[in-house]
Design a protein around this motif. Structure first.
Motif, PDB file in Angstrom:
ATOM      1  N   LYS A   1       0.640  -1.324  -0.095  1.00 16.32           N
ATOM      2  CA  LYS A   1      -0.137  -0.011  -0.050  1.00 16.32           C
ATOM      3  C   LYS A   1       0.890   1.084   0.102  1.00 16.32           C
ATOM      4  O   LYS A   1       1.884   1.233   0.677  1.00 16.32           O
ATOM      5  N   GLY A   2       0.630   2.135  -1.024  1.00 15.52           N
ATOM      6  CA  GLY A   2       1.309   3.667  -0.938  1.00 15.52           C
ATOM      7  C   GLY A   2       2.307   3.276  -1.741  1.00 15.52           C
ATOM      8  O   GLY A   2       3.100   4.480  -1.881  1.00 15.52           O
ATOM      9  N   GLU A   3       2.815   2.281  -2.442  1.00 16.92           N
ATOM     10  CA  GLU A   3       3.830   2.297  -3.388  1.00 16.92           C
ATOM     11  C   GLU A   3       3.580   3.292  -4.660  1.00 16.92           C
ATOM     12  O   GLU A   3       2.433   3.630  -4.861  1.00 16.92           O
ATOM     13  N   PHE A   4       4.584   3.893  -5.092  1.00 12.99           N
ATOM     14  CA  PHE A   4       4.429   4.925  -6.292  1.00 12.99           C
ATOM     15  C   PHE A   4       3.784   4.280  -7.412  1.00 12.99           C
ATOM     16  O   PHE A   4       4.127   3.357  -7.751  1.00 12.99           O
ATOM     17  N   LEU A   5       2.946   5.334  -7.787  1.00 13.88           N
ATOM     18  CA  LEU A   5       1.923   4.744  -8.908  1.00 13.88           C
ATOM     19  C   LEU A   5       2.103   6.076  -9.886  1.00 13.88           C
ATOM     20  O   LEU A   5       2.197   7.087  -9.606  1.00 13.88           O
ATOM     21  N   LEU A   6       2.253   5.538 -11.239  1.00 11.26           N
ATOM     22  CA  LEU A   6       2.217   6.381 -12.482  1.00 11.26           C
ATOM     23  C   LEU A   6       1.109   6.889 -12.804  1.00 11.26           C
ATOM     24  O   LEU A   6       0.818   8.012 -13.782  1.00 11.26           O
ATOM     25  N   GLY A   7      -0.099   6.323 -12.399  1.00  2.44           N
ATOM     26  CA  GLY A   7      -1.496   6.762 -12.486  1.00  2.44           C
ATOM     27  C   GLY A   7      -2.398   5.632 -12.582  1.00  2.44           C
ATOM     28  O   GLY A   7      -1.931   4.544 -12.186  1.00  2.44           O
ATOM     29  N   PHE A   8      -3.737   5.757 -12.959  1.00  2.00           N
ATOM     30  CA  PHE A   8      -4.796   4.812 -12.876  1.00  2.00           C
ATOM     31  C   PHE A   8      -4.391   3.550 -13.799  1.00  2.00           C
ATOM     32  O   PHE A   8      -4.590   2.621 -13.284  1.00  2.00           O
ATOM     33  N   GLU A   9      -3.768   3.897 -15.207  1.00  2.76           N
ATOM     34  CA  GLU A   9      -3.506   2.771 -15.940  1.00  2.76           C
ATOM     35  C   GLU A   9      -2.525   1.924 -15.242  1.00  2.76           C
ATOM     36  O   GLU A   9      -2.438   0.713 -15.314  1.00  2.76           O
ATOM     37  N   ASP A  10      -1.634   2.469 -14.593  1.00  2.00           N
ATOM     38  CA  ASP A  10      -0.302   1.581 -13.718  1.00  2.00           C
ATOM     39  C   ASP A  10      -1.101   0.853 -12.709  1.00  2.00           C
ATOM     40  O   ASP A  10      -0.607  -0.317 -12.712  1.00  2.00           O
ATOM     41  N   LEU A  11      -2.042   1.411 -12.059  1.00  2.00           N
ATOM     42  CA  LEU A  11      -2.825   0.676 -11.030  1.00  2.00           C
ATOM     43  C   LEU A  11      -3.485  -0.561 -11.705  1.00  2.00           C
ATOM     44  O   LEU A  11      -3.359  -1.486 -11.026  1.00  2.00           O
ATOM     45  N   ALA A  12      -4.208  -0.361 -12.576  1.00  2.00           N
ATOM     46  CA  ALA A  12      -4.989  -1.640 -13.354  1.00  2.00           C
ATOM     47  C   ALA A  12      -4.221  -2.266 -13.678  1.00  2.00           C
ATOM     48  O   ALA A  12      -4.490  -3.580 -13.795  1.00  2.00           O
ATOM     49  N   LEU A  13      -3.085  -2.332 -14.293  1.00  2.00           N
ATOM     50  CA  LEU A  13      -1.910  -3.065 -14.893  1.00  2.00           C
ATOM     51  C   LEU A  13      -1.384  -4.061 -13.701  1.00  2.00           C
ATOM     52  O   LEU A  13      -1.172  -5.037 -13.877  1.00  2.00           O
ATOM     53  N   ARG A  14      -1.418  -3.606 -12.637  1.00  2.00           N
ATOM     54  CA  ARG A  14      -0.756  -4.416 -11.275  1.00  2.00           C
ATOM     55  C   ARG A  14      -1.869  -5.339 -10.695  1.00  2.00           C
ATOM     56  O   ARG A  14      -1.619  -6.361 -10.135  1.00  2.00           O
ATOM     57  N   LEU A  15      -3.179  -5.113 -11.051  1.00  2.00           N
ATOM     58  CA  LEU A  15      -4.190  -5.878 -10.475  1.00  2.00           C
ATOM     59  C   LEU A  15      -4.780  -7.061 -11.525  1.00  2.00           C
ATOM     60  O   LEU A  15      -4.518  -6.852 -12.614  1.00  2.00           O
ATOM     61  N   LYS A  16      -5.076  -7.976 -10.702  1.00  2.48           N
ATOM     62  CA  LYS A  16      -5.572  -9.286 -11.334  1.00  2.48           C
ATOM     63  C   LYS A  16      -6.996  -9.127 -12.411  1.00  2.48           C
ATOM     64  O   LYS A  16      -7.391  -7.844 -12.446  1.00  2.48           O
ATOM     65  N   ASP A  17      -7.466 -10.019 -12.905  1.00  2.00           N
ATOM     66  CA  ASP A  17      -8.449  -9.717 -13.907  1.00  2.00           C
ATOM     67  C   ASP A  17      -9.631  -9.451 -13.240  1.00  2.00           C
ATOM     68  O   ASP A  17     -10.742  -8.854 -13.631  1.00  2.00           O
ATOM     69  N   ARG A  18      -9.932 -10.083 -12.101  1.00  2.00           N
ATOM     70  CA  ARG A  18     -11.268  -9.816 -11.369  1.00  2.00           C
ATOM     71  C   ARG A  18     -10.685  -9.227  -9.952  1.00  2.00           C
ATOM     72  O   ARG A  18     -10.560  -9.658  -8.909  1.00  2.00           O
ATOM     73  N   PRO A  19     -10.486  -7.705  -9.906  1.00  2.00           N
ATOM     74  CA  PRO A  19      -9.754  -7.180  -8.802  1.00  2.00           C
ATOM     75  C   PRO A  19     -10.752  -7.102  -7.747  1.00  2.00           C
ATOM     76  O   PRO A  19     -12.070  -6.920  -7.816  1.00  2.00           O
ATOM     77  N   LYS A  20     -10.408  -7.264  -6.372  1.00  2.97           N
ATOM     78  CA  LYS A  20     -11.149  -7.256  -5.152  1.00  2.97           C
ATOM     79  C   LYS A  20     -10.847  -6.002  -4.559  1.00  2.97           C
ATOM     80  O   LYS A  20      -9.839  -5.304  -4.775  1.00  2.97           O
ATOM     81  N   ARG A  21     -12.010  -5.645  -3.573  1.00  9.12           N
ATOM     82  CA  ARG A  21     -11.475  -4.284  -2.880  1.00  9.12           C
ATOM     83  C   ARG A  21     -10.293  -4.278  -2.017  1.00  9.12           C
ATOM     84  O   ARG A  21      -9.416  -3.074  -2.103  1.00  9.12           O
ATOM     85  N   ALA A  22      -9.831  -5.446  -1.435  1.00  7.93           N
ATOM     86  CA  ALA A  22      -8.746  -5.697  -0.643  1.00  7.93           C
ATOM     87  C   ALA A  22      -7.418  -5.380  -1.433  1.00  7.93           C
ATOM     88  O   ALA A  22      -6.240  -4.869  -0.940  1.00  7.93           O
ATOM     89  N   GLU A  23      -7.430  -5.953  -2.860  1.00  7.97           N
ATOM     90  CA  GLU A  23      -6.195  -5.521  -3.723  1.00  7.97           C
ATOM     91  C   GLU A  23      -6.116  -4.313  -3.903  1.00  7.97           C
ATOM     92  O   GLU A  23      -5.015  -3.912  -4.044  1.00  7.97           O
ATOM     93  N   VAL A  24      -7.149  -3.592  -4.273  1.00  6.24           N
ATOM     94  CA  VAL A  24      -7.204  -2.148  -4.649  1.00  6.24           C
ATOM     95  C   VAL A  24      -6.696  -1.501  -3.436  1.00  6.24           C
ATOM     96  O   VAL A  24      -5.807  -0.633  -3.684  1.00  6.24           O
ATOM     97  N   GLU A  25      -7.173  -1.639  -2.396  1.00  9.41           N
ATOM     98  CA  GLU A  25      -6.967  -0.906  -1.150  1.00  9.41           C
ATOM     99  C   GLU A  25      -5.541  -1.009  -0.804  1.00  9.41           C
ATOM    100  O   GLU A  25      -4.622  -0.249  -0.591  1.00  9.41           O
ATOM    101  N   ASN A  26      -4.794  -2.252  -1.108  1.00  4.63           N
ATOM    102  CA  ASN A  26      -3.515  -2.529  -0.841  1.00  4.63           C
ATOM    103  C   ASN A  26      -2.432  -1.664  -1.584  1.00  4.63           C
ATOM    104  O   ASN A  26      -1.466  -1.355  -1.108  1.00  4.63           O
ATOM    105  N   LEU A  27      -2.835  -1.338  -2.730  1.00  8.79           N
ATOM    106  CA  LEU A  27      -1.988  -0.701  -3.802  1.00  8.79           C
ATOM    107  C   LEU A  27      -2.292   0.801  -4.019  1.00  8.79           C
ATOM    108  O   LEU A  27      -1.505   1.700  -4.584  1.00  8.79           O
ATOM    109  N   ALA A  28      -3.532   1.322  -3.280  1.00 15.32           N
ATOM    110  CA  ALA A  28      -4.001   2.631  -3.527  1.00 15.32           C
ATOM    111  C   ALA A  28      -2.983   3.546  -2.722  1.00 15.32           C
ATOM    112  O   ALA A  28      -2.517   3.056  -1.678  1.00 15.32           O
TER     113      ALA A  28
END
Length: 287
Positions: free
Chosen positions: A25-52
């Motif tokens: 959580k809190g790791e540097f992101l280049l933007g929304f597309e970067d976040l989406a690329l790091r997540l699985k095909d069926r992203p869950k809230r906990a996974e998004v929260e972990n990287l946000a």
């Protein structure tokens, strides 16, 4: 060059092709597309929260700068809207988009077509129950909410408040399948609602100040639905519990194959209570 191509070139494809397991959580992101690329095909809230990001302002920036391309990215964006609202002390005001307020736990989200980032086709009306033709309806708003509040300053699309268990939703009007499989919380529709409102509900409270379409309360087990004006055909179809009332008339076959619960309206169309095996149907005197 798109972000994916830039990252593949910079890291020789290693980072993007093999998702890292140690991202925190809190790791540097280049933007929304970067976040989406790091997540699985069926992203869950906990996974998004972990990287946000940790900071509320940074999450809001992601929300406002995002341009989801498909349903998967819309779901990610919807979760981000909830994370942003939960971390803010004031309401989050954003343009309407599919899956906004997805899995909201607390806080307030206001969907306004005139909010920053809204396109020229999104313009909300201030009059209850009335929405200009240029308003762009968004679907799956407030889905799986367990707390907080969602205000839609305009018409909501289909599946409003689907599977919500808590919190509250207010909108000018809505499409089909609103509050489907609702177990708790409340919803207020200031104007008209589409077909299949409250299908399969086992709790919660719904108030529609205008008209409701066909099959309101279909397979309803518990909860309350209040319709201010007329309701369509098959009101309370196959319901086994709960309460449904209409300030006007219902269409044909109200209470068809009804097993339990109560239906009240000022009048009914043909074949009211056909094949009913339980429950009660009342006729209210018109004002």
């Amino acid at each position: 060059m798109k972000l994916k191509g830039f990252m593949d070139q910079a890291y020789e494809g290693k980072v993007r092709k093999e998702k890292r397991l140690d991202e925190k959580k809190g790791e540097f992101l280049l933007g929304f597309e970067d976040l989406a690329l790091r997540l699985k095909d069926r992203p869950k809230r906990a996974e998004v929260e972990n990287l946000a990001p940790r900071e509320a302002d940074s999450i809001v920036d992601l929300v406002l700068s995002a341009s989801p391309k498909d349903k998967r990215e819309e779901i990610i964006w919807g979760i981000l809207t909830s994370l942003a609202a939960e971390s803010l002390s004031e309401p989050l005001v954003i343009p309407p988009r599919n899956f906004a307020s997805l899995e909201l736990k607390r806080g307030t989200i206001i969907l306004d077509g005139e909010a920053s980032g809204a396109g020229p086709k999104a313009r909300a009306s201030n009059k209850a129950g009335q929405t200009p033709a240029l308003w762009t309806s968004a679907h799956h708003l407030g889905e799986k909410m367990s707390g907080g509040m969602l205000v839609v300053r305009g018409r909501a699309g289909d599946y409003l408040g689907q599977e919500m268990s808590g919190g509250g939703i207010v909108c000018a009007s809505c499409g089909d399948y609103a509050f489907r499989k609702m177990t708790g919380g409340w919803g207020v529709v200031k104007g008209d609602a589409g077909n299949y409102i409250g299908v399969g509900n086992s709790g919660g409270r719904i108030a529609v100040k205008g008209r409701a379409g066909a099959r309101a309360g279909w397979l309803m087990r518990s909860g309350r639905i209040r319709v201010g004006k007329d309701a369509g055909d098959y009101l309370g179809l196959m319901m086994s519990g709960g309460e449904i009332s209409a300030g006007g008339r219902s269409g044909s076959r109200a209470g068809w194959r009804m097993k339990g619960g109560t239906i009240t309206a000022c009048g009914y169309g043909p074949e009211v209570g056909a094949e009913k095996v339980g429950g009660r149907i009342f006729r209210r005197k018109a004002d």
